[in-house]
Design an enzyme around this catalytic site. Structure first.
Site, mmCIF file in Angstrom:
data_model
loop_
_atom_site.group_PDB
_atom_site.id
_atom_site.type_symbol
_atom_site.label_atom_id
_atom_site.label_comp_id
_atom_site.label_asym_id
_atom_site.label_seq_id
_atom_site.Cartn_x
_atom_site.Cartn_y
_atom_site.Cartn_z
ATOM 1 N N HIS A 127 0.865 -1.173 0.000
ATOM 2 C CA HIS A 127 0.000 0.000 0.000
ATOM 3 C C HIS A 127 0.907 1.231 0.000
ATOM 4 O O HIS A 127 1.974 1.236 0.614
ATOM 5 C CB HIS A 127 -0.916 -0.001 1.225
ATOM 6 C CG HIS A 127 -2.113 -0.901 1.060
ATOM 7 N ND1 HIS A 127 -2.720 -1.548 2.109
ATOM 8 C CD2 HIS A 127 -2.809 -1.249 -0.057
ATOM 9 C CE1 HIS A 127 -3.745 -2.262 1.657
ATOM 10 N NE2 HIS A 127 -3.811 -2.106 0.344
ATOM 11 N N ASP A 183 1.136 4.034 1.385
ATOM 12 C CA ASP A 183 1.654 4.708 2.585
ATOM 13 C C ASP A 183 2.818 3.957 3.235
ATOM 14 O O ASP A 183 3.376 4.417 4.231
ATOM 15 C CB ASP A 183 0.523 4.940 3.613
ATOM 16 C CG ASP A 183 -0.209 3.665 4.025
ATOM 17 O OD1 ASP A 183 -0.443 2.806 3.153
ATOM 18 O OD2 ASP A 183 -0.544 3.537 5.222
HETATM 19 ZN ZN LIG Z 1 -1.008 1.512 5.925
HETATM 20 ZN ZN LIG Z 2 -2.190 -1.279 4.245
#
Ligand SMILES: [Zn+2]
Ligand SMILES: [Zn+2]
Length: 347
Positions: free
Chosen positions: A65, A67
């Site tokens: 992901h 982030d």
């Molecule tokens: Zn995350």
């Molecule tokens: Zn995640």
């Protein structure tokens, strides 16, 4: 001097806020520096820290992901621009690592230093001198790993009374026994370390979950850990959202910590709408030894006989004396982070 600690460089879920950067934490063990996740802005967090931006040699990604990896391209470029041309860099992560780098390639370009990509399966141990890094499966709806950093047992402590009774003189003989060697005494007797040393003493264990729903797999991996760094994206009021998005609430994380009988629980991956203390309060009803670090906080993990793991507020901030801390944030310590921002799906 503690030779094992964790520096919290990014403690936010999903997106940066004024006071929290996305996921990144640095484990310092002796002279080694292991970076776990590399959210956007991680290189700058390091530059702003007391550590600076070292030529990291190992980066461990929990999942893909945005982030958790957006800080990588910039950091890899900075290493190149600084003239790094020999020091190798290895990036570890779950399946899909090659695909991630194919996508990043146009931004990263050609690197003058050796870069290795090592996809890992759960249970695939990375052996080190005196410790191992063990990836384990978590539950986040895609290929995702947590990591356990596990030290080997240490030799037992030497028992002075036993050494005395065996007639071992105070001096180099005792040092050699403690170092695991046999010694021959003046009268010809041979003494083995097992005769004077106590039971082996456990090493230390740090477990980092990355993003995950509460999971029996984490309970298993974190069993008896000195420090469990568990995500807690939400408070209890958003338990339903946590479930839907395969994240954890503070109480979920505390339940895992209690079952795993860890010594200290650190909550991270904090959704922008929370300050931290409200998550700590909820978690402590279930597991009292809980802290919610902020960016640049450090948790020191001494050997058990030298005390409990300890949160040092701002311990990783440039100019910090490293002093202070004590467990548990107070209201007065809370930054002026704004609550009530629009809800964003943590990822
Ligand atoms: Zn995350
Ligand atoms: Zn995640």
């Amino acid at each position: 001097m503690v030779d094992l600690d964790v520096v919290f460089l990014g403690t936010a879920a999903s997106m940066p806020t004024a006071h929290r950067s996305p996921a990144a934490l640095l484990v310092r063990r002796g002279s080694e520096r292991l970076l776990f996740d590399c959210g956007e802005g991680t290189q700058r967090q390091l530059q702003r820290s007391a550590i600076g931006l070292p030529d990291l040699q190992e980066i461990f990604l929990t999942h893909y992901h945005a982030d958790h990896f957006l800080g990588l391209p910039g950091m890899l470029k900075t290493f190149a621009l600084r003239g790094r041309d020999e020091t190798p860099l290895t990036v570890y992560g779950p399946q899909g690592l090659g695909e991630l780098f194919r996508r990043l390639q146009p931004f990263v370009g050609r690197l003058p230093y050796p870069l290795s990509l090592v996809p890992l399966e759960p249970g695939e141990r990375i052996e080190r001198r005196n410790y191992v890094i063990e990836p384990f499966a978590v539950e986040h709806g895609l290929a995702a790993l947590g990591y356990a950093v596990v030290e080997e047992d240490r030799r037992g402590a030497s028992d002075a009374a036993t050494a005395e009774a065996l007639g071992i003189p105070v001096g180099p003989e005792r040092g050699r026994l403690q170092a695991g060697e046999e010694v021959e005494l003046a009268d010809g007797r041979v003494v083995t370390p097992g005769e004077v040393l106590g039971e082996p003493r456990p090493g230390r264990k740090i477990v980092i979950t990355g993003d995950t729903a509460p999971s029996a797999l984490v309970v298993q991996a974190a069993q008896g850990a000195d420090l469990l760094v568990h995500e807690a994206s939400f408070a209890g009021e958003e338990a339903e959202r946590a479930k839907e998005t395969m994240h954890s609430t503070a109480v979920d994380a505390a339940g895992v910590a209690r079952l795993a009988q860890v010594r200290l629980l650190a909550l991270t991956h904090v959704s922008p709408r929370y300050f931290g203390p409200e998550l700590a309060a909820e978690a402590r009803d279930v597991f009292p030894d809980t802290v919610v670090p902020r960016d640049f906080d450090v948790i020191e993990v001494p050997f058990p006989e030298r005390g409990a793991p300890r949160l040092v507020r701002r311990g990783g901030k440039a100019g910090s004396t490293g002093a202070g801390g004590g467990l548990g944030p107070t209201r007065a310590e809370v930054d002026g982070e704004s609550a009530g921002v629009p809800m964003i799906e943590p990822s």
